[in-house]
Write a protein that holds these residues in place. Structure first.
Motif, PDB file in Angstrom:
ATOM      1  N   SER A 207      35.733  49.158  28.544  1.00 31.62           N
ATOM      2  CA  SER A 207      36.866  48.500  29.177  1.00 31.62           C
ATOM      3  C   SER A 207      37.387  49.319  30.359  1.00 31.62           C
ATOM      4  O   SER A 207      37.703  48.771  31.419  1.00 31.62           O
ATOM      5  CB  SER A 207      37.946  48.319  28.102  1.00 31.62           C
ATOM      6  N   VAL A 208      37.447  50.638  30.183  1.00 29.59           N
ATOM      7  CA  VAL A 208      37.904  51.522  31.265  1.00 29.59           C
ATOM      8  C   VAL A 208      36.914  51.476  32.436  1.00 29.59           C
ATOM      9  O   VAL A 208      37.308  51.364  33.602  1.00 29.59           O
ATOM     10  CB  VAL A 208      38.085  52.974  30.739  1.00 29.59           C
ATOM     11  N   ALA A 211      37.266  48.187  34.243  1.00 33.30           N
ATOM     12  CA  ALA A 211      38.475  48.143  35.063  1.00 33.30           C
ATOM     13  C   ALA A 211      38.272  48.905  36.366  1.00 33.30           C
ATOM     14  O   ALA A 211      38.754  48.499  37.422  1.00 33.30           O
ATOM     15  CB  ALA A 211      39.654  48.722  34.285  1.00 33.30           C
ATOM     16  N   ALA A 212      37.516  50.016  36.285  1.00 33.94           N
ATOM     17  CA  ALA A 212      37.309  50.857  37.466  1.00 33.94           C
ATOM     18  C   ALA A 212      36.456  50.168  38.531  1.00 33.94           C
ATOM     19  O   ALA A 212      36.428  50.603  39.684  1.00 33.94           O
ATOM     20  CB  ALA A 212      36.676  52.192  37.063  1.00 33.94           C
ATOM     21  N   PRO A 216      37.769  41.514  39.844  1.00 30.01           N
ATOM     22  CA  PRO A 216      38.310  40.640  38.800  1.00 30.01           C
ATOM     23  C   PRO A 216      37.274  39.711  38.167  1.00 30.01           C
ATOM     24  O   PRO A 216      37.307  39.485  36.962  1.00 30.01           O
ATOM     25  CB  PRO A 216      39.391  39.843  39.536  1.00 30.01           C
ATOM     26  N   VAL A 219      35.191  41.534  35.654  1.00 32.32           N
ATOM     27  CA  VAL A 219      36.017  41.888  34.489  1.00 32.32           C
ATOM     28  C   VAL A 219      36.129  40.678  33.556  1.00 32.32           C
ATOM     29  O   VAL A 219      35.986  40.793  32.335  1.00 32.32           O
ATOM     30  CB  VAL A 219      37.414  42.397  34.919  1.00 32.32           C
ATOM     31  N   VAL A 220      36.350  39.493  34.135  1.00 33.89           N
ATOM     32  CA  VAL A 220      36.441  38.278  33.320  1.00 33.89           C
ATOM     33  C   VAL A 220      35.107  38.017  32.614  1.00 33.89           C
ATOM     34  O   VAL A 220      35.065  37.769  31.401  1.00 33.89           O
ATOM     35  CB  VAL A 220      36.839  37.063  34.192  1.00 33.89           C
ATOM     36  N   SER A 223      34.422  40.605  29.902  1.00 33.80           N
ATOM     37  CA  SER A 223      35.418  40.547  28.828  1.00 33.80           C
ATOM     38  C   SER A 223      35.103  39.427  27.842  1.00 33.80           C
ATOM     39  O   SER A 223      35.393  39.522  26.655  1.00 33.80           O
ATOM     40  CB  SER A 223      36.811  40.312  29.410  1.00 33.80           C
ATOM     41  N   GLN A 224      34.524  38.347  28.368  1.00 35.35           N
ATOM     42  CA  GLN A 224      34.208  37.207  27.497  1.00 35.35           C
ATOM     43  C   GLN A 224      33.114  37.541  26.500  1.00 35.35           C
ATOM     44  O   GLN A 224      33.013  36.934  25.432  1.00 35.35           O
ATOM     45  CB  GLN A 224      33.748  36.019  28.346  1.00 35.35           C
TER      46      GLN A 224
END
Lengths: 306, 306
Positions: A207-208, A211-212, A216, A219-220, A223-224
């Motif tokens: 996750s870190v 994010a780096a 966006p 990330v989406v 994340s899914q």
């Protein structure tokens, strides 16, 4: 079409997928790819012609002579991603370090299919081979932004492996597994507590890193994947005897459990490369089909669907 | 200074923190805040004067008359965040829905300290009360971007609670807990497998919601929290008898296990509000001290450090 037919067809697709880089460009447009249009024939050709740019580990002579093995094309780069993973999971807390390193130590990394796929996709979408400095280990912290495209794509390879290993750690606790990759499982060596926490730690580190990237859309996408992994595991746990014979259920579960990670990491690579939405869709589709085929072959071998 | 002195001091700080909104502005600059400069006296005053703007649940007369109770100030808004959480964890997979809803059903939500803190901080940094439409449940999917500032801040409140509950679910499996919040724990009702997966699902949902904010800085801040939670749990599990009496170890562990979530969600609220870096630092510091004090009080009550 029965589930058996589909898994057999999937075996052929999988063979095609894993051997695509070993084919000549002339051979690429025949038989299997012609019968499986959604795989994205254009992308396959691009995958073949761009993944092995001149001077990058393999030569064109190797490609034309069908001497290329997909894993070897990006092996050097996958090695530096593994080395970065080993470095990345080091923390100031010895118990966690040992647990997190368990899956990333030399000789224990497994096939490393997911980072290999991500880096092959990176090369397929790149006009040239990565410069030599990108074949050195990137020792910047996980939270530090990397502006260079290839380094960002290497981070996707790393994140995909972190998510995959985290899910294995939790799966082993859930299944009370005794071994993993031929050795005693982490939950067996260090207990369920440490295995659950080590899995959470790898998810946190993924996750870190994600994010780096400061992108966006990726990330989406990534994340899914975790949500899909959990959904797939629950679908498997709670399947009725009717659902076990239902093709739609098998495909939905397999997408969640296996293919989503490959599809969304492939798409993330394409998004970072700044290619058109159509190519992003093809990259996702490629990863999805490879994942479905890969799992169908495993199911065939284990006899789960035969 | 011994650990006992510090926890007693922390109790006073905690009392101060939780009662700050109940003080008049004249009372705010005296005694406790004057002795605890790092809490950010300026922010406290701002917290007091802005968190209760005219017409927003409490009136100035209530504030001046010390009749304000911090939780009640944003209770209506915390209720709609809880309602959104219940809605958000609904999926097409019944087993997961039941498990994920277990902690969010009416009357089982616990104190909801973290979303309360996040929303109080939102109000503290806002020139006016949220308009009435933002006190209706936001039913947009987790992955859908919300452009409105207050809705984005409500998402931080939601993400903080998701991460907190996920960590509780995993902690209960790790500790083999029989009860939680006065009722049978989820691992006891549905088994360890479901509890682990439900925790992972909530983390995944938090990750998707976070990505939808499309704010790289808040994604980094909130991503670090899970890593801190895991590090804190491992620090507690592996502490030597010497470390158990060491103040630095206690503070580091408590920051990781409790204060990081409050500190980083407070800072995320400030980042989204677009305030200056100095105010962001104060917001982080406020959350950190509140978290340390909160946990120290719990430790005192349980006798863990006395």
């Amino acid at each position: 079409m029965t589930l058996r037919n589909v898994t057999q067809a999937a075996c052929q697709v999988s063979l095609f997928c894993t051997r695509v880089a070993a084919s000549s460009s002339a051979g690429c447009s025949t038989s299997s790819s012609a019968n499986f249009e959604p795989l994205g024939r254009g992308l396959h050709r691009m995958f073949l012609t761009a993944a092995v740019p001149q001077g990058y580990i393999q030569t064109w002579a190797d490609v034309r002579g069908r001497r290329v093995e997909p894993f070897s094309i990006v092996q050097q780069e996958v090695d530096i991603v593994s080395e970065r993973l080993r470095h990345s999971v080091s923390t100031g807390i010895p118990a966690l370090k040992t647990a997190a390193e368990y899956f990333f130590r030399h000789g224990m990394e497994g096939k490393r299919l997911r980072p290999t796929l991500a880096l092959l996709m990176s090369s397929a979408l790149s006009p040239s081979a990565p410069p030599p400095e990108y074949l050195q280990v990137d020792l910047r912290p996980a939270a530090e932004h990397a502006p260079e495209l290839r380094r960002r794509q290497q981070r996707i390879a790393e994140i995909a492996e972190l998510i995959h290993v985290a899910s294995l750690l939790h799966d082993d606790v859930i299944d009370d597994a005794e071994t993993r990759r031929g050795v005693v499982s982490l939950n067996n060596v260090m207990g369920n507590k440490t295995a659950i926490l080590a899995g959470d730690f790898l998810l946190a580190r993924a996750s870190v890193s994600l994010a780096a990237l400061r992108n966006p859309e990726t990330v989406v996408l990534m994340s899914q994947v975790l949500e899909h992994l959990v959904s797939g595991e629950i679908m498997q746990m709670t399947a009725t005897s009717e659902q076990l014979l239902d093709l739609d259920h098998y495909m939905a579960k397999t997408y969640c459990k296996t293919a989503s990670l490959m599809a969304n990491s492939s798409r993330s690579i394409a998004v970072l490369a700044g290619v058109t939405p159509a190519v992003c869709d093809m990259a996702w589709s490629y990863g999805r089909h490879l994942g479905l085929a890969f799992q169908a072959r495993l199911s065939c071998r284990s006899g789960a669907v035969l």
